[in-house]
Write an enzyme that holds these catalytic residues in place. Structure first.
Site, PDB file in Angstrom:
ATOM      1  N   ASP A  23     -18.563   8.397 -26.591  1.00 21.14           N
ATOM      2  CA  ASP A  23     -19.818   9.146 -26.407  1.00 21.14           C
ATOM      3  C   ASP A  23     -20.578   8.693 -25.159  1.00 21.14           C
ATOM      4  OD1 ASP A  23     -19.622  10.984 -28.408  1.00 21.14           O
ATOM      5  OD2 ASP A  23     -20.901   9.934 -29.833  1.00 21.14           O
TER       6      ASP A  23
ATOM      7  N   SER B 226     -25.422  13.382 -30.247  1.00 26.54           N
ATOM      8  CA  SER B 226     -25.972  14.719 -30.488  1.00 26.54           C
ATOM      9  C   SER B 226     -26.422  14.874 -31.940  1.00 26.54           C
ATOM     10  CB  SER B 226     -24.915  15.787 -30.205  1.00 26.54           C
ATOM     11  OG  SER B 226     -24.495  15.716 -28.873  1.00 26.54           O
TER      12      SER B 226
ATOM     13  N   THR C 271     -17.955  13.789 -38.156  1.00 30.54           N
ATOM     14  CA  THR C 271     -19.247  13.235 -38.534  1.00 30.54           C
ATOM     15  C   THR C 271     -19.599  13.817 -39.881  1.00 30.54           C
ATOM     16  OG1 THR C 271     -19.800  13.123 -36.233  1.00 30.54           O
ATOM     17  CG2 THR C 271     -21.660  13.202 -37.735  1.00 30.54           C
TER      18      THR C 271
ATOM     19  N   GLY D  28     -20.283  17.850 -35.957  1.00 35.07           N
ATOM     20  CA  GLY D  28     -19.756  18.825 -34.999  1.00 35.07           C
ATOM     21  C   GLY D  28     -19.914  18.432 -33.540  1.00 35.07           C
TER      22      GLY D  28
END
Ligand code: DON
Length: 572
Positions: A425, A455, A383, A475
């Site tokens: 995800d 997240s 990301t 992360g």
């Protein structure tokens, strides 16, 4: 005025400096500034060329949103592992008066997706199906998000000027970093297996630092978007290429899925932490809620008095992380598919009750920590982050992703861009950990048109209605704890912006019941102390790549994480 406190000369500059045009974006040497201070604007992103693109837009009179659009598009070229037009993300924006807005341009499950699509006949997850190849992709949101930002906030109102640098970088090529060369080489065989046509990321020899990466098909796609706008990606030739490549390779994304995609302006999560207003992302990102839960659990404690990297410091933060991530696994998902008890999860009495089982010198086993009881309403690692502030004090915090490095590793034939593997995800089966070890259940089960829980935690801190800090990180599951630790470093430990970002980090997330610590930066005695308290400590690779801006005395200090090729640039 700009002062570069820390300029890391990139080795490419040693090799290629002589004879290069200094103001050209392509083929040039470049330097990597890990810190840059400016009074007229700062850009921090995962790549020095992208940060330079952003600063040029600010210099032309563009605002933070103009710069953010240009940086996002440039990252799609110079940072193919995570920068993207085939993925999605979230933007947090505050204007010079502290008014906040957040945009959700997260991918969606295709209309033909269903809850068991990654399971075999016995109901077991099929290896790699949700992470690799055409079926792992969600409907991309990035281009729709970029146009939504542009239409609402652009000052330049000239889209061509924002996409031109990316087109130039893709068409003429740029010199890749050591890290990029290594990552492309790692994926070489998977790229070859998944793409039976020639792609820019694979050449006959292995890549090495300083090689020029040219992406002609991506340049053409970006040029068509420049000419025809949003519709080119969702209904035009680019959409046709994407749908065709899905149809020919077992994917399920259709022309309807693309046509129907829409990013959504969402109400930000805003709560106070020690006098700072923390503005962050609401679901379908878990970032804002989990970040605020953790900060609110910590607020009653005098963290600074514990000492940075003391056993008590790590223990306290770990116990807050454990409790918040347990809630994440049960309650959070796409708000359009779930009634979520958001206010209850952020209620001060509820949060205090979660920390009642905290013991000062003993780890609480995750097996004894369940999600809290929140009333459900009756009716029912790649990301990238960019942080920007302009001369008027408007700030943008964007985290965007393909999910893991290079996403699905599928390059859309003829269009030259990588597709995400964001479907992983979702909770593909209750209790089965995803790529980041996260488990989930019903709230994050797959359904057609649903957004998968994220997240990503793009965040802005305000003090008295003015921007104090712009923070975010990649992360996976470690994003939220990385952002939280940088906030604690700044607010509680009163670290300099540079130290707040570069200091050692750790992570825990309820399950697995472990504290992950970055290799090389933890004293054995500290690890032993944590083990004596009952923690299981595991050493791992670097955690997060934070891009932060902190405003101090009228100057904005941009700090780029030492953990990557990240770079800060500012306007003099
Ligand atoms: O949205 C999420 O939470 C993940 N897809 C983010 C992935 C990520 O950060 C990978 N980066 N290293």
């Amino acid at each position: 005025m700009k002062v570069n406190f820390l300029t890391v000369s990139f080795w490419v500059s040693l090799l290629f400096l002589s004879g290069c045009k200094t103001n050209s974006l392509t083929r040039d040497a470049y330097t990597v500034n890990k810190q840059s201070v400016g009074s007229e604007g700062v850009v921090v992103s995962a790549h020095p060329l992208a940060s330079r693109v952003g600063v040029e837009i600010l210099k032309k009179g563009g605002n933070a949103i103009d710069a953010a659009i240009a940086v996002q598009l440039a990252l799609a070229v110079v940072y193919p592992g995570a920068g993207n037009i085939g993925g999605g993300g979230f933007m947090v924006y505050t204007d010079k008066n502290g008014n906040a807005a957040t945009l959700d341009f997260r991918e969606k499950a295709p209309g033909k997706a269903h809850r068991n699509m990654y399971l075999d006949a016995e109901g077991n997850p099929v290896a790699d199906l949700s992470t690799t190849g055409h079926l792992s992709a969600g409907v991309p949101g990035t281009i729709d998000g970029i146009f939504a930002m542009f239409e609402r906030y652009s000052k330049l109102k000239d889209f061509a000027s924002l996409i031109d640098p990316a087109i130039q970088l893709a068409a003429s090529g740029f010199r890749i970093t050591q890290r990029e060369a290594m990552n492309l080489n790692i994926e070489r065989n998977v790229f070859r297996k998944l793409n039976n046509y020639s792609i820019a990321f694979v050449k006959d020899e292995l890549w090495k630092a300083g090689d020029v990466l040219i992406q002609p098909e991506l340049a053409n796609t970006l040029s068509r978007i420049k000419e025809k706008g949003r519709a080119e990606f969702y209904e035009g030739q680019t959409a046709d290429m994407l749908v065709k490549s899905q149809q020919m390779n077992g994917g399920i994304m259709t022309a309807d899925d693309l046509r129907q995609y829409k990013s959504v302006w969402r109400k930000p999560i805003i709560r106070k932490y020690r006098g700072y207003e923390v503005v962050s992302m609401a679901p379908p990102s878990s970032g804002g809620i989990i970040l605020m839960q953790m900060l609110k659990m910590l607020e009653p404690y005098d963290i600074a008095s514990l000492g940075f990297q003391s056993g008590q410091h790590i223990h306290l933060l770990t116990e807050a992380e454990r409790r918040a991530y347990a809630d994440r696994s049960v309650y959070l998902g796409d708000p359009e598919f779930n009634k979520m008890p958001v206010n209850h999860l952020l209620d001060s009495m509820y949060i205090a009750s979660r920390m009642r089982s905290f013991q000062q010198s003993r780890a609480t086993p995750s097996s004894s920590v369940k999600a809290g009881v929140a009333p459900l309403p009756q009716e029912s690692e790649e990301t990238t982050h960019l942080s920007i502030i302009d001369s008027n004090g408007n700030a943008v915090s964007i985290t965007t992703t393909l999910n893991s490095s290079y996403g699905s590793r599928v390059v859309v034939e003829g269009a030259g861009f990588l597709l995400n593997n964001e479907m992983d995800d979702f909770s593909i089966k209750p209790g089965t950990p995803n790529l980041y070890g996260l488990v989930g259940g019903e709230a994050n089960a797959i359904a057609p048109g649903k957004r998968m829980l994220s997240s990503m935690t793009p965040t802005i801190l305000l003090k008295d209605g003015q921007v104090y800090a712009v923070i975010g990180s990649p992360g996976g599951s470690t994003i939220i704890t990385s952002v939280m630790q940088v906030i604690v470093n700044l607010v509680d430990f009163k670290m300099s912006p540079f130290d707040a970002v570069q200091s050692p980090r750790f992570h825990s997330q309820w399950l697995p019941d472990k504290i992950f610590v970055e290799e090389g930066s933890w004293k054995p005695a500290l690890i032993e102390e944590l083990q004596r308290m009952g923690h299981v400590v595991e050493i791992r690779a670097p955690i997060g790549r934070v891009e932060a801006i902190v405003v101090k005395g009228g100057l904005a200090v941009g700090v780029a994480d030492k953990r990557g090729d990240d770079a800060a640039e500012s306007v003099k």
